[in-house]
Write a protein that holds these residues in place. Structure first.
Motif, PDB file in Angstrom:
ATOM      1  N   ASP A 604      -7.423  -2.098  -3.820  1.00  0.00           N
ATOM      2  CA  ASP A 604      -6.705  -1.697  -2.606  1.00  0.00           C
ATOM      3  C   ASP A 604      -6.731  -2.792  -1.546  1.00  0.00           C
ATOM      4  OD1 ASP A 604      -9.378  -1.551  -2.047  1.00  0.00           O
ATOM      5  OD2 ASP A 604      -9.283   0.360  -0.970  1.00  0.00           O
ATOM      6  N   ARG A 621      -0.175  -7.480  -2.449  1.00  0.00           N
ATOM      7  CA  ARG A 621      -1.197  -6.467  -2.717  1.00  0.00           C
ATOM      8  C   ARG A 621      -1.688  -6.679  -4.143  1.00  0.00           C
ATOM      9  NH1 ARG A 621      -2.791  -1.727  -0.406  1.00  0.00           N
ATOM     10  NH2 ARG A 621      -3.703  -0.156  -1.786  1.00  0.00           N
ATOM     11  N   ARG A 643      -8.398  -5.414   3.940  1.00  0.00           N
ATOM     12  CA  ARG A 643      -8.222  -4.021   3.562  1.00  0.00           C
ATOM     13  C   ARG A 643      -8.024  -3.231   4.843  1.00  0.00           C
ATOM     14  NH1 ARG A 643     -13.035  -2.590   1.414  1.00  0.00           N
ATOM     15  NH2 ARG A 643     -12.521  -2.939  -0.788  1.00  0.00           N
ATOM     16  N   LYS A 644      -6.917  -2.475   4.901  1.00  0.00           N
ATOM     17  CA  LYS A 644      -6.588  -1.677   6.092  1.00  0.00           C
ATOM     18  C   LYS A 644      -6.617  -2.532   7.352  1.00  0.00           C
ATOM     19  CE  LYS A 644      -8.264   2.662   4.114  1.00  0.00           C
ATOM     20  NZ  LYS A 644      -9.196   3.807   4.242  1.00  0.00           N
ATOM     21  N   LYS A 645      -5.985  -3.708   7.253  1.00  0.00           N
ATOM     22  CA  LYS A 645      -5.811  -4.648   8.362  1.00  0.00           C
ATOM     23  C   LYS A 645      -7.122  -5.278   8.830  1.00  0.00           C
ATOM     24  CE  LYS A 645      -1.635  -2.383  10.087  1.00  0.00           C
ATOM     25  NZ  LYS A 645      -0.943  -1.813  11.265  1.00  0.00           N
ATOM     26  N   ARG A 646      -8.200  -5.107   8.073  1.00  0.00           N
ATOM     27  CA  ARG A 646      -9.481  -5.736   8.431  1.00  0.00           C
ATOM     28  C   ARG A 646      -9.790  -6.838   7.423  1.00  0.00           C
ATOM     29  NH1 ARG A 646     -15.128  -4.976   7.562  1.00  0.00           N
ATOM     30  NH2 ARG A 646     -14.710  -3.321   6.035  1.00  0.00           N
TER      31      ARG A 646
END
Length: 669
Positions: A604, A621, A643-646
């Motif tokens: 992910d 991705r 991951r998740k903009k981090r």
């Protein structure tokens, strides 16, 4: 709102309104159902979600004058060998499909109508994936290349595992353009289950997932998805369902043959989301049957037929205890409004559209030359009347008309006001033949309104017949940008719209060996305040030339196996900008795998590759193995995993000619 906007609602035909319900010998007064739209060439666009569509008119046979013969050559995609015994169907809206079979040379001759917008060709052959192609109105010779297809095996079962015989399995999604085809078109592939519930669906593509729909009597229809990446036997289980039957009568209590009937969940806010997405038609005795009704409780049944007002709605309950229910429906006489439209001097208005809106219906008709028209309401009662003409302000009023009655209505339109001005370029020179639109919101609902004209040789324009209110004036012209003057209060004179001249940019592409190239190149121009402009072909000798609005731009060149190129430049009004030559460089491979601390692939994450100066080159991705691959890189790059903009981890890598780099990045938990 112009006539083109009004015509948009032709594509959506739904029923609605109130319906007569008489079960057990009594009639129940309904609550108004969700809004619906009637078929009409001048119907305005709907403002709210709509119930399921009314069935299209029966397919018509074309006349001899409309006939043409299309020669279709069907060949194998890889070898170009002819395919024998392929079935070719020529499909046009509201016409019976015409079919032919290819001969020993792979040729089929299909006789069919010459539609103004062309037709679809559906080609099916054993061992090949079904293929859709287009035949334009001028095409008389079409070649269709077919790739080898595969077969999908599966089984349709009850929820308890018992087989369902006679279930219909259909594949409609596919083809080069990935259309989701309408129910009126033949499917790409179809099959029927045997006594053991098994089916075999032939002619699917092997390179992409396939959408499959399954239906069976007294069962809820269901969709499934088959993925060639995981080729396993498809198993589909259907829930049990109920059935609604009944009779549709006309106002004289005679059977109403050919009436459209549909059902939706009574508590559904948006009937479009209801499981029933196709209506049925009553037979010669007025009887109808709707199968596959889920056991969810209350259902609403609606009926309509041309020449009658909608029936008052019926309400039934379908659940495990009431699996087959009956509901009879009674159509009502139409309500009519005879409209005459005149100007301020009392003269008939010869051109325009009169539309109406009720709780459950919207439609419109064009005025006759004597300023008259008749509105036939399928949803009798209170309605809003709107009038639009080319030379008068937008007008609306309220009216009421009961079922079976005719109500006269005289409408007098006021004289409109004018917005006038001039269109010039950034040097102050007149721009002739500019498209000018006066735009605003009118009426109680603030619906969109626009009226257009063209500037003259001196750049002057004048738009008449407007209401006294605020508008925006928008102009555009070939070789110029668009511009809008807001907050123009009509009447207004001296409005000045300034269009910036476009500039022109040129460049030349060369392959690594110095030879000019255009093959398989995608050139994209992106402006700071402008959309992408993509050029995939249309140039020769590697030369690219195009007109662009003035401002800051950058050009990106993509060619498979070569390094991506990005080049900034600026376009000045009326000037030509030469970027010069862009020499493409062969790319170097980068393979990156993302793992966690335990060595397991991370599935992910996003991998962003950027140059050292910070310019992003690609963003991908990771796949199910935690990997990405890029073959369009060369030089030094920063590789970041997030991951998740981090952002979780970064690495720098040097990619050299002739080398393929394998990179593993471990990220924290």
């Amino acid at each position: 709102m112009n006539a083109r906007t009004l015509a948009a609602a032709v594509l959506v035909v739904v029923l609605g309104a109130a319906c007569w319900f008489f079960a057990s010998g009594h009639v129940e007064e309904p609550v108004a159902p969700p809004p619906a739209v009637r078929t009409d060439p001048a119907a305005p666009s709907p403002l709210a979600p709509l119930p399921p569509r009314e069935r299209s008119p029966a397919a018509a046979e074309p006349t001899a004058a409309d006939e043409r013969v299309v020669v279709v050559r069907v060949v194998e995609k890889e070898t170009k060998s002819p395919i024998v015994a392929a079935t070719v169907a020529l499909i046009a809206d509201d016409l019976v499909p015409r079919e032919a079979t290819t001969d020993a040379s792979g040729v089929a001759r299909v006789s069919g109508p010459a539609g103004a917008d062309g037709e679809r060709l559906l080609v099916r052959a054993a061992g090949f994936s079904s293929q859709f192609a287009y035949a334009n109105s001028n095409d008389v010779d079409v070649t269709v290349e077919m790739a080898r297809g595969i077969a999908v095996a599966g089984v349709v079962l009850e929820t308890d595992g018992r087989p369902i015989a006679g279930a219909r399995v259909v594949h409609r999604r596919g083809g080069e353009d990935e259309d989701c085809l309408a129910e009126s078109y033949p499917p790409l592939a179809e099959a029927t289950t045997g006594a053991d519930g098994a089916f075999r669906l032939e002619g699917l593509r092997s390179d992409r997932p396939a959408g499959i729909s399954v239906s069976a009597s007294r069962h809820v229809a269901k969709s499934a998805r088959w993925d060639p990446a995981a080729p396993v036997r498809v198993e589909i289980r259907l829930d049990r369902a109920g059935r609604i039957t009944g009779v549709v009568l006309d106002p004289t209590l005679a059977p109403a043959a050919g009436a459209s009937v549909y059902a939706y969940q009574s508590e559904s806010i948006d009937p479009v989301g209801a499981p029933i997405d196709e209506d049925v038609t009553s037979d010669a005795s007025g009887r109808y049957e709707i199968d596959g009704i889920p056991f969810v409780g209350a259902w609403t049944i609606v009926a309509s037929k041309a020449g009658f007002a909608y029936a008052l709605r019926g309400e039934v309950v379908v659940d495990a205890a009431h699996q087959e229910v009956s509901c009879d429906l009674l159509l009502r006489p139409l309500a009519r409004i005879e409209v005459v439209v005149v100007d301020a001097a009392g003269a008939p208005v010869e051109e325009g559209t009169v539309s109406y809106q009720t709780v459950g219906e919207r439609a419109g008709v064009k005025l006759d030359a004597d300023g008259r028209c008749v509105l036939e309401l399928g949803d009798p009662g209170a309605c809003r009347i709107q009038v639009e003409t080319p030379r008068h302000p937008f007008f609306e009023t309220d009216a009421t008309c009961a079922s079976g009655e005719t109500t006269p209505l005289r409408i007098e339109l006021a004289e409109g006001v004018t917005v006038a001005g001039v269109v010039v370029d950034d040097l102050g020179h007149a721009v002739p033949q500019a498209e000018v639109e006066v735009q605003g919101h009118v009426g109680r609902d603030g619906q969109w309104f626009d009226r257009a004209t063209t500037s003259g040789d001196d750049g002057a324009f004048r738009v008449q017949g407007l209401g006294a209110q605020v508008y925006a004036v928008k102009a555009s012209a070939a070789g110029h940008g668009e511009a809008t003057v807001s907050d123009v209060v009509a009447p207004a004179d001296g409005v000045r719209v300034v269009l910036r001249r476009h500039g022109r940019v040129t460049l030349r592409l060369r392959a690594p060996d110095g030879i000019p190239t255009s093959e398989d190149c995608m050139v994209t121009f992106t402006g700071r305040d402008a959309p992408h402009l993509r050029l995939t072909s249309g140039w020769t000798d590697g030369r690219v030339s195009t007109s662009l609005p003035s401002g800051r731009w950058f050009v990106a060149v993509h060619k498979s196996g070569h390094v991506r190129v990005q080049h900034p430049f600026e376009v000045s009004p009326g000037a030509e900008t030469s970027i010069g030559e862009i020499v493409l460089q062969e790319g170097v491979g980068l393979n990156c795998v993302v793992r966690d601390a335990a060595g397991e692939p991370v599935t992910d994450a996003q991998v962003v590759v950027s140059r050292i100066d910070g310019a992003i080159v690609s963003s991908q991705r990771v796949d199910e193995t935690g990997a990405i691959s890029d073959r369009q890189l060369a030089g030094r790059y920063r590789v970041a995993v997030s991951r998740k903009k981090r952002e979780l981890a970064t690495r720098e890598v040097e990619l050299r000619d002739g080398e393929e780099t394998n990179l593993e990045i471990v990220v924290p938990e």
